[in-house]
Design a protein around this motif. Structure first.
Motif, PDB file in Angstrom:
ATOM      1  N   LYS A 140     -29.686  94.367 108.862  1.00 20.02           N
ATOM      2  CA  LYS A 140     -28.676  94.974 108.009  1.00 20.02           C
ATOM      3  C   LYS A 140     -29.144  96.322 107.482  1.00 20.02           C
ATOM      4  CE  LYS A 140     -27.000  90.405 106.721  1.00 20.02           C
ATOM      5  NZ  LYS A 140     -26.812  89.405 105.648  1.00 20.02           N
ATOM      6  N   THR A 141     -28.183  97.199 107.221  1.00 18.98           N
ATOM      7  CA  THR A 141     -28.495  98.509 106.663  1.00 18.98           C
ATOM      8  C   THR A 141     -29.143  98.331 105.293  1.00 18.98           C
ATOM      9  OG1 THR A 141     -26.607  99.477 107.808  1.00 18.98           O
ATOM     10  CG2 THR A 141     -27.535 100.732 105.964  1.00 18.98           C
ATOM     11  N   ALA A 142     -30.269  99.008 105.084  1.00 11.05           N
ATOM     12  CA  ALA A 142     -31.004  98.845 103.828  1.00 11.05           C
ATOM     13  C   ALA A 142     -31.730 100.138 103.481  1.00 11.05           C
ATOM     14  CB  ALA A 142     -31.993  97.690 103.937  1.00 11.05           C
ATOM     15  N   ALA A 169     -31.412 101.306 109.543  1.00 16.26           N
ATOM     16  CA  ALA A 169     -30.268 100.605 110.120  1.00 16.26           C
ATOM     17  C   ALA A 169     -30.514 100.605 111.623  1.00 16.26           C
ATOM     18  CB  ALA A 169     -28.955 101.293 109.776  1.00 16.26           C
ATOM     19  N   ARG A 174     -28.673 103.750  98.038  1.00 14.82           N
ATOM     20  CA  ARG A 174     -27.903 103.102  99.091  1.00 14.82           C
ATOM     21  C   ARG A 174     -27.886 104.014 100.308  1.00 14.82           C
ATOM     22  NH1 ARG A 174     -21.494 103.636  97.219  1.00 14.82           N
ATOM     23  NH2 ARG A 174     -21.299 105.887  97.647  1.00 14.82           N
ATOM     24  N   GLN A 202     -23.996 100.727 103.125  1.00 16.18           N
ATOM     25  CA  GLN A 202     -24.779  99.551 102.739  1.00 16.18           C
ATOM     26  C   GLN A 202     -24.036  98.760 101.663  1.00 16.18           C
ATOM     27  OE1 GLN A 202     -28.706 100.635 101.406  1.00 16.18           O
ATOM     28  NE2 GLN A 202     -29.046  98.696 100.315  1.00 16.18           N
ATOM     29  N   THR A 240     -29.326  91.290 101.003  1.00 16.99           N
ATOM     30  CA  THR A 240     -28.499  92.476 100.821  1.00 16.99           C
ATOM     31  C   THR A 240     -28.448  92.842  99.344  1.00 16.99           C
ATOM     32  OG1 THR A 240     -26.457  91.184 100.614  1.00 16.99           O
ATOM     33  CG2 THR A 240     -27.047  91.984 102.826  1.00 16.99           C
TER      34      THR A 240
END
Length: 508
Positions: free
Chosen positions: A399-401, A426, A476, A485, A498
């Motif tokens: 996941k995008t972080a 990502a 973010r 995100q 998340t």
């Protein structure tokens, strides 16, 4: 029965337990390097522990989770040994029976492991025999203390026996530490290995990728600092000359790949950031390295998967399995590889030597199998992997972080302009934007470093104005597809944490 006799008996029992364990570990280091009584019991504990307990251990101890488990096992073993000594003092044979029971547990644990073999079981049997013999001998000397005519002589004999046994145990511990580190043959093979030159080298790192913000994580993670999360209590010792990888299952042409064949393949070199699904928001179970290996899609193509197959179940030498979507491994745009090199050197043993999988864009629990020995082409409906059977998801896209590295949470900073920086990722989508927010203000654009590739993390930095007082800073990221995100807070289980990473600082 006097208190000092009970103390001696407990000490003798604990020493006997240690001696037995060290005998088993030393023999296993010589005869069965990848499986010993301690690693087998530890592996069984890991397998049987409920997922919340495992998650707690990882979050609490990080990459030291295995050390914690070994310490716990050692404490329990010492306690059981002390109890055995007391029982043996009260009744001859009772303590020895406890020692035998401990040995049976070790033997049973070994029998359940995928690396189980006759030599490993023999090592456990000898370990139990050493413990039984030593506890019976030492406690028999203690009993002589109760006879007035033998008291002085028995005390001297017992103290000499304890001192001698302790010295042998200390020497055995030192020898075991050397032998168990990595088998000498495997260590020598790794040291002698000269990695082939890649047919396709990694893209040079752009100068603008590094922002030189103090305190921000370096773009390349040194091998010695790279996180390690796996289920192997003892690092498997795999001789590359005898290593082979089998492609089985739903294929028209099963394939067996040897070490020499792999070295002769046209290898590629890529920077890839990998992450553990147990990584908390803002955590450090993530790292970026330059990997060298052969594209997995070429191996899969040789095997010719049958219609209907949608998953590859990879298996480690220690029995760990991971479920990877077949479409990912077959995708020409995904540089999934059988890696043999890491940052210009052969894989370190703890990171999978001689061969591991690296798959961009997927969490390690469904892709990054170390010490890999089998790829079974199958379906998600027919097979489940190690973590999937324990409540985690079967597919694990990263996941995008984003993360704030500087300043640290709780830091005291000078009021005014403050530099904030960190990394964002990502994988396989890339990062297009990073923003920061002070307290509950507006999102402010950060400077984003040039990406090495869409499969690696990016550095970012921003200058924010902080008035005197307490502040919260959040970050973010937006991925390369334009997706922002998520702010929704979720734990690592079952498919990755998340939420926004936030820190608190005091400005003065």
């Amino acid at each position: 029965m006097s208190g000092h006799l009970r103390w001696w008996a407990a000490s003798a029992g604990a020493l006997s337990a240690i001696a037995g364990v060290l005998a088993g570990e030393l023999l296993a280091g010589l005869a069965s390097p990848s499986l010993s009584p301690v690693s087998a019991v530890g592996g069984a504990v890991v397998d049987l522990a409920p997922p919340p307990a495992k998650e707690w251990a990882i979050q609490t101890f990080g990459t030291n989770d295995k050390t914690f488990l070994i310490v716990v096992i050692s404490i329990v073993l010492l306690g059981l040994g002390a109890v055995a000594g007391l029982l043996e003092l009260r009744r001859a044979g009772a303590g020895a029976a406890v020692a035998v029971l401990i040995g049976v547990v070790g033997i049973a644990a070994i029998a359940t492991r995928s690396l189980s073999n006759t030599l490993a079981i023999v090592c456990a049997v000898i370990a139990a025999a050493v413990s039984v013999a030593l506890i019976r001998w030492l406690v028999r000397l203690i009993r002589d203390e109760e006879r007035p005519d033998e008291r002085a002589m028995s005390r001297r004999r017992f103290l000499r026996a304890m001192a001698g046994s302790a010295a042998v145990v200390a020497l055995g511990a030192a020898v075991t530490a050397v032998v168990r580190g990595t088998s000498l043959a495997v260590s020598a093979a790794r040291e002698a290995l000269r990695l082939p030159a890649p047919s396709s080298a990694a893209t040079p790192i752009p100068a603008s990728a590094t922002l030189n913000t103090p305190g921000v994580t370096s773009l390349i993670t040194p091998n010695t600092d790279f996180y390690r999360i796996d289920t192997a209590l003892v690092v498997p010792s795999v001789d590359p000359t005898s290593w082979k990888l089998e492609v089985t299952g739903m294929v028209e042409q099963p394939v067996t790949l040897t070490w020499q064949e792999l070295l002769a393949k046209p290898l590629i070199e890529r920077y890839v950031t990998i992450a553990c699904v147990s990584n908390q928001v803002g955590g450090n179970l993530i790292g970026n390295a330059r990997w060298l290996g052969w594209p997995l899609r070429e191996l899969i193509e040789q095997a010719k998967p049958k219609a209907g197959a949608d998953m590859v179940l990879s298996r480690s030498v220690d029995g760990f399995t991971a479920s990877t979507p077949l479409e990912v491994l077959s995708d020409p745009g995904t540089d999934a590889i059988l890696a043999i090199g890491m940052n210009g050197e052969p894989l370190p043993p703890e990171h999978g030597f001689p061969v591991r999988m690296i798959v961009p864009g997927l969490y390690g629990f469904v892709s990054a199998t170390k010490w890999v020995t089998e790829l079974k082409v199958t379906t998600f409906a027919a097979d489940s992997a190690y973590w999937s059977t324990r409540g985690w998801s079967q597919r694990g896209p990263i996941k995008t972080a984003s993360r704030i590295d500087a300043p640290r949470d709780g830091a005291k900073v000078a009021a005014g302009d403050v530099m904030v920086g960190g990394v964002a990722w990502a994988q396989h989508r890339g990062v297009s934007r990073v923003e920061v927010m002070v307290d509950n203000g507006s999102w402010l654009p950060a400077t984003l470093g040039t990406g090495i590739s869409r499969d690696t993390w990016y550095q970012w930095s921003a200058k924010v104005q902080l008035a005197p007082g307490h502040h919260q800073i959040s970050v973010r990221a937006t991925d390369g597809t334009g997706a922002v995100q998520t702010s929704e807070v979720a734990p690592p289980a079952p498919d990755g944490a998340t939420g926004y990473h936030s820190i608190r600082v005091d400005a003065a």
